[in-house]
Scaffold this motif. Structure first.
Motif, short mmCIF file in Angstrom:
data_model
loop_
_atom_site.label_atom_id
_atom_site.label_comp_id
_atom_site.label_asym_id
_atom_site.label_seq_id
_atom_site.Cartn_x
_atom_site.Cartn_y
_atom_site.Cartn_z
N ASN A 1 44.27 13.01 36.15
CA ASN A 1 43.82 12.73 37.53
C ASN A 1 42.46 13.35 37.86
O ASN A 1 42.17 13.67 39.00
CB ASN A 1 44.87 13.19 38.55
N THR A 2 41.62 13.48 36.82
CA THR A 2 40.22 13.86 37.04
C THR A 2 39.29 12.90 36.29
O THR A 2 38.10 13.15 36.23
CB THR A 2 39.95 15.30 36.56
N GLY A 3 39.83 11.80 35.76
CA GLY A 3 39.08 11.01 34.80
C GLY A 3 38.51 9.69 35.28
O GLY A 3 38.34 8.77 34.49
N TRP A 4 38.25 9.56 36.59
CA TRP A 4 37.52 8.39 37.08
C TRP A 4 36.56 8.86 38.17
O TRP A 4 36.56 10.02 38.55
CB TRP A 4 38.48 7.30 37.55
N THR A 5 35.70 7.97 38.66
CA THR A 5 34.56 8.40 39.47
C THR A 5 34.98 9.21 40.70
O THR A 5 34.51 10.33 40.90
CB THR A 5 33.73 7.18 39.91
N MET A 6 35.84 8.66 41.54
CA MET A 6 36.23 9.39 42.74
C MET A 6 36.97 10.67 42.40
O MET A 6 36.83 11.70 43.08
CB MET A 6 37.10 8.50 43.63
N ALA A 7 37.75 10.66 41.34
CA ALA A 7 38.46 11.86 40.92
C ALA A 7 37.48 12.95 40.51
O ALA A 7 37.67 14.13 40.82
CB ALA A 7 39.42 11.54 39.78
N GLY A 8 36.41 12.56 39.80
CA GLY A 8 35.40 13.54 39.42
C GLY A 8 34.70 14.14 40.63
O GLY A 8 34.46 15.35 40.69
N PHE A 9 34.36 13.31 41.61
CA PHE A 9 33.74 13.81 42.84
C PHE A 9 34.65 14.82 43.54
O PHE A 9 34.25 15.94 43.86
CB PHE A 9 33.48 12.66 43.82
N MET A 10 35.89 14.38 43.80
CA MET A 10 36.80 15.19 44.60
C MET A 10 37.20 16.48 43.89
O MET A 10 37.30 17.54 44.51
CB MET A 10 38.07 14.39 44.94
N THR A 11 37.46 16.37 42.61
CA THR A 11 37.92 17.54 41.86
C THR A 11 36.89 18.65 41.88
O THR A 11 37.22 19.83 42.11
CB THR A 11 38.25 17.15 40.41
N SER A 12 35.63 18.31 41.65
CA SER A 12 34.58 19.33 41.60
C SER A 12 34.21 19.84 42.99
O SER A 12 33.71 20.96 43.13
CB SER A 12 33.33 18.77 40.91
N GLN A 13 34.47 19.06 44.04
CA GLN A 13 34.13 19.48 45.40
C GLN A 13 35.30 20.10 46.15
O GLN A 13 35.08 20.80 47.15
CB GLN A 13 33.62 18.27 46.20
N CYS A 14 36.52 19.85 45.70
CA CYS A 14 37.69 20.33 46.44
C CYS A 14 38.59 21.25 45.62
O CYS A 14 39.52 21.85 46.17
CB CYS A 14 38.52 19.14 46.93
N GLY A 15 38.36 21.32 44.31
CA GLY A 15 39.11 22.25 43.49
C GLY A 15 40.53 21.84 43.17
O GLY A 15 41.37 22.68 42.83
N VAL A 16 40.83 20.53 43.27
CA VAL A 16 42.16 20.02 42.96
C VAL A 16 42.00 18.69 42.22
O VAL A 16 41.04 17.96 42.45
CB VAL A 16 43.00 19.80 44.24
N PRO A 17 42.95 18.34 41.35
CA PRO A 17 42.93 16.99 40.79
C PRO A 17 43.21 15.98 41.89
O PRO A 17 43.83 16.32 42.90
CB PRO A 17 44.04 17.01 39.73
N LEU A 18 42.76 14.75 41.71
CA LEU A 18 42.96 13.74 42.74
C LEU A 18 44.37 13.16 42.58
O LEU A 18 44.57 12.13 41.95
CB LEU A 18 41.90 12.63 42.64
N GLN A 19 45.33 13.84 43.20
CA GLN A 19 46.71 13.39 43.15
C GLN A 19 46.88 12.16 44.04
O GLN A 19 46.64 12.23 45.24
CB GLN A 19 47.66 14.50 43.61
N PRO A 20 47.28 11.01 43.48
CA PRO A 20 47.44 9.82 44.32
C PRO A 20 48.59 9.98 45.29
O PRO A 20 49.59 10.66 44.99
CB PRO A 20 47.72 8.71 43.30
#
Length: 515
Positions: free
Chosen positions: A227-246
Motif C-alpha cells: 500500500n505504498t506502491g502507486w502514485t497517490m500512495a507514494g504522496f500520502m505515505t511520505s507526507q502522512c507517515g502511514v501506508p495508504l490503507q484503502p
C-alpha cells in the motif's frame, strides 16, 4: 467428433499458456515444454463419439470465474506485481485523468487466451456429458486459484493485526520556539527508483540523480512495502507517515468519497500550515486523479495548480498525462522565485511525469540536448527526468533561491511493468531519496526503511523535535533506534499492513481537531 474434441482440448490447455508464462515468468524452454505437454494431454484424454447431447445448452458455470481471472491477469499484465489495496482504492476513488499505457500485443494474447478457454468449454458442455460435472468443478477451481478471491477474503474477513495501529504516533504540531523555519521544496520524480543505477548502462541512466545525491544526504535501502506502491500512495505515505490503507467498498458513505481524505490524522502540509507556512502544490496532471483533489482540499494547501491552469500555455506540447517535465519545471522555477520574494516561509510540492511506465515521456529539450546513444526509450526518459531536476536545482542555487531552503527529491514508487522489469527484478529494488540545500552536508545513510519513514525524516530536517524520532508509523532515518522495517523485516511488515483494520479506521473515519 473425437478429433474435434481433441482439438478443443488442445486449445483448452494452451489457453493457460500466456497467463502462466507471464505470471510465473517462465522462460522459452518451459513455454515450449508446456506447449508440447498440451499436445500430449489432448491426445491421451479418452473421448467417445457422443454428439449434441446438450445442443441448446449455453450456460457455463465457469464463465464468471474465468472472466474474473482474465480481469486479474489483465491488471497484472498492465501494471506488473501490484497491491490489492491499489485496486480497492482506485475502484472507490476513480482514475479520472489517468491513462495507463497498454501494450496491444498483451491485450490480443489475453483475449485469445480467454476465447481459447471459453469456446472449447462451451463445445464440451454441449458434446460431452462429463462436463456437466466438470464445468462447476472447473468454476470452483478458477475461483480458488484467483488471487483476487483470497485478497478479498483476507481484506474483509481475515485475521486482524493491531501492530500498525499500536505503532502510530501523532506528530507534534508546533515547532519549538526559536526554530529557523526553512523553506522546503519537495519534488516527486515519477518512477525514478534507484535500482536503475544498478542495471546495464546504469551509470549513464542515473548519472544526474547520482550527481545530485553526492551533493547532499542520500538514503540507500528504502524499500517499497504494501500500500505504498502507486502514485497517490507514494504522496500520502511520505507526507502522512502511514501506508495508504484503502477504505474498502463497503462504506456507508461512499457519496462523500471525493470530499474528505485522511480526516483522522495530521500530515505534513497540516503541520507546516499551522506553523505559518504557505503550502502549495503544482501538478502537471489532472486535479481529480485518484482522489488527489480531495487530499489537497482537506489538508491545508493554500494554493494548488494543475494541468487545467496551464493547458493554454502548453498548447499542443502535452502528453496524455499532462505537461511535459521541461514545461512543468520551468513553471516551478518561476513560482519558487516568486515565493522567495515573500516574507512567509513556504513548502512547495510538485510531481513530474517523465519516468512513467511503460515507455516514459522524454521531453523535446532532452531530445535536443542529450545524446540517447544505446539507451532504450524508457531508460532515456529516466535520464531525462534527472537532467531536468538537476538543471532546475542548479538554476535555483545560482539565483540564490536555495538560501534557507532545502530540496527533497524522491520517486513516488518503484516503476511499474516496463521493458526493463526483468532486469530490475534481479536486484533488491530500492526507492530514491536525496536532500540538498542550505546547511545540508553530504552523507549517505545506509539502512532498511520504508516510505513512511520519510515523514519524520522530513520533519526533523525542518527542525521539528520528535520524541524518539517517531511520527505516524515511521521513524526518522536520523534516529538510531530500529524502524518497523528493521524490527519486522519486509515480509512481516507487509503482512501487518494487509491485516490492519484499526489504523485504517482512524485515518478515514475519525475527525482530527482543527489546528
Amino acid at each position: 467428433m473425437i478429433e474435434k474434441k481433441r482439438l478443443a482440448s488442445f486449445f483448452l490447455m494452451v489457453s493457460l499458456l500466456y497467463s502462466l508464462r507471464k505470471y510465473f515468468d517462465l522462460g522459452n524452454i518451459e513455454t515450449v515444454l508446456y506447449f508440447i505437454g498440451a499436445i500430449i494431454i489432448s491426445r491421451l484424454i479418452p473421448f467417445n463419439d457422443d454428439r449434441n447431447i446438450n445442443k441448446r445448452y449455453y450456460l457455463l458455470w465457469s464463465f464468471i470465474p474465468l472472466l474474473l481471472m482474465t480481469a486479474y491477469m489483465g491488471i497484472f499484465l498492465i501494471f506488473g506485481d501490484f497491491d490489492f489495496g491499489a485496486v480497492l482504492y482506485h475502484m472507490e476513488m476513480g482514475v479520472d485523468g489517468g491513462r495507463p499505457t497498454v501494450q496491444g500485443n498483451r491485450v490480443v494474447f489475453l483475449v485469445l487466451s480467454f476465447l481459447s478457454f471459453l469456446i472449447p468449454m462451451l463445445f464440451f458442455k454441449r458434446h460431452d456429458k462429463r462436463f456437466k460435472t466438470l464445468d462447476p468443478l472447473i468454476a470452483v477451481i478458477l475461483l480458488i486459484l484467483n488471487p483476487f478471491f483470497w485478497n478479498v477474503y483476507d481484506f474483509y474477513y481475515g485475521r486482524k493485526d493491531q501492530t500498525l495501529f499500536e505503532n502510530y504516533v501523532q506528530p507534534p504540531l508546533q515547532f519549538a520556539n526559536g526554530v529557523n523555519k526553512k523553506n522546503i521544496i519537495i519534488i516527486y520524480a515519477e518512477s525514478t527508483e534507484r535500482t536503475f543505477a544498478e542495471i546495464e548502462h546504469g551509470e549513464e541512466i542515473f548519472a544526474e540523480f547520482l550527481e545530485l545525491a553526492a551533493t547532499g544526504i542520500e538514503a540507500q535501502g528504502l524499500r517499497q512495502v504494501t500500500n505504498t506502491g502507486w502514485t497517490m500512495a507514494g504522496f500520502m505515505t511520505s507526507q502522512c507517515g502511514v501506508p495508504l490503507q484503502p477504505r474498502g467498498l463497503y462504506r456507508g458513505n461512499n457519496f462523500s468519497r471525493h470530499k474528505d481524505f485522511f480526516t483522522g490524522i495530521y500530515c505534513l502540509p497540516d503541520i507546516l500550515s499551522a506553523n505559518g507556512y504557505h503550502t502549495e502544490y503544482m501538478n502537471g496532471g489532472g486535479r481529480n486523479f485518484a482522489g488527489l483533489g480531495a487530499y489537497l482540499d482537506d489538508h491545508h494547501f493554500n494554493r494548488t495548480t494543475h494541468f487545467d491552469n496551464y493547458e493554454k500555455l502548453a498548447g499542443d506540447y502535452t502528453s496524455y498525462w499532462g505537461l511535459y517535465d521541461d514545461t512543468l519545471l520551468d513553471l516551478a522555477e518561476k513560482r519558487i522565485e516568486e515565493l522567495h520574494q515573500e516574507e512567509q516561509p513556504f513548502a512547495f510540492f510538485m510531481a513530474t511525469i517523465g519516468g512513467h511506465a511503460s515507455s516514459g515521456f522524454p521531453t523535446r529539450t532532452c531530445k535536443k540536448n542529450i545524446e540517447q546513444g544505446n539507451l532504450s526509450g524508457m531508460q532515456f526518459a529516466i535520464k531525462c527526468s534527472g537532467y531536468h531536476i538537476q538543471k532546475t536545482i542548479e538554476t535555483l542555487r545560482a539565483k540564490g533561491l536555495l538560501e534557507n531552503t532545502i530540496v527533497v527529491v524522491h520517486n513516488d514508487h518503484l516503476i511499474m511493468d516496463n521493458p526493463h522489469s526483468d532486469e530490475l527484478n534481479q536486484f533488491n529494488r530500492m526507492d530514491y531519496f536525496t536532500v540538498v540545500g542550505d546547511g545540508i552536508e553530504p552523507r549517505v545513510i545506509k539502512r532498511e526503511a520504508a516510505m513512511f519513514d520519510l515523514f519524520p525524516t522530513i520533519l526533523e530536517l525542518l527542525g521539528m523535535n520528535l520524541p524518539d524520532g517517531r511520527a505516524g508509523v515511521g521513524r526518522s532515518l536520523f534516529n538510531g533506534n530500529k524502524n518497523m522495517m528493521e524490527e519486522l523485516g519486509p515480509d512481516k511488515l507487509n503482512e501487518v499492513i494487509r491485516k490492519d483494520r484499526s489504523l485504517r479506521q482512524k485515518m478515514w473515519n475519525e475527525k482530527r481537531p482543527e489546528l
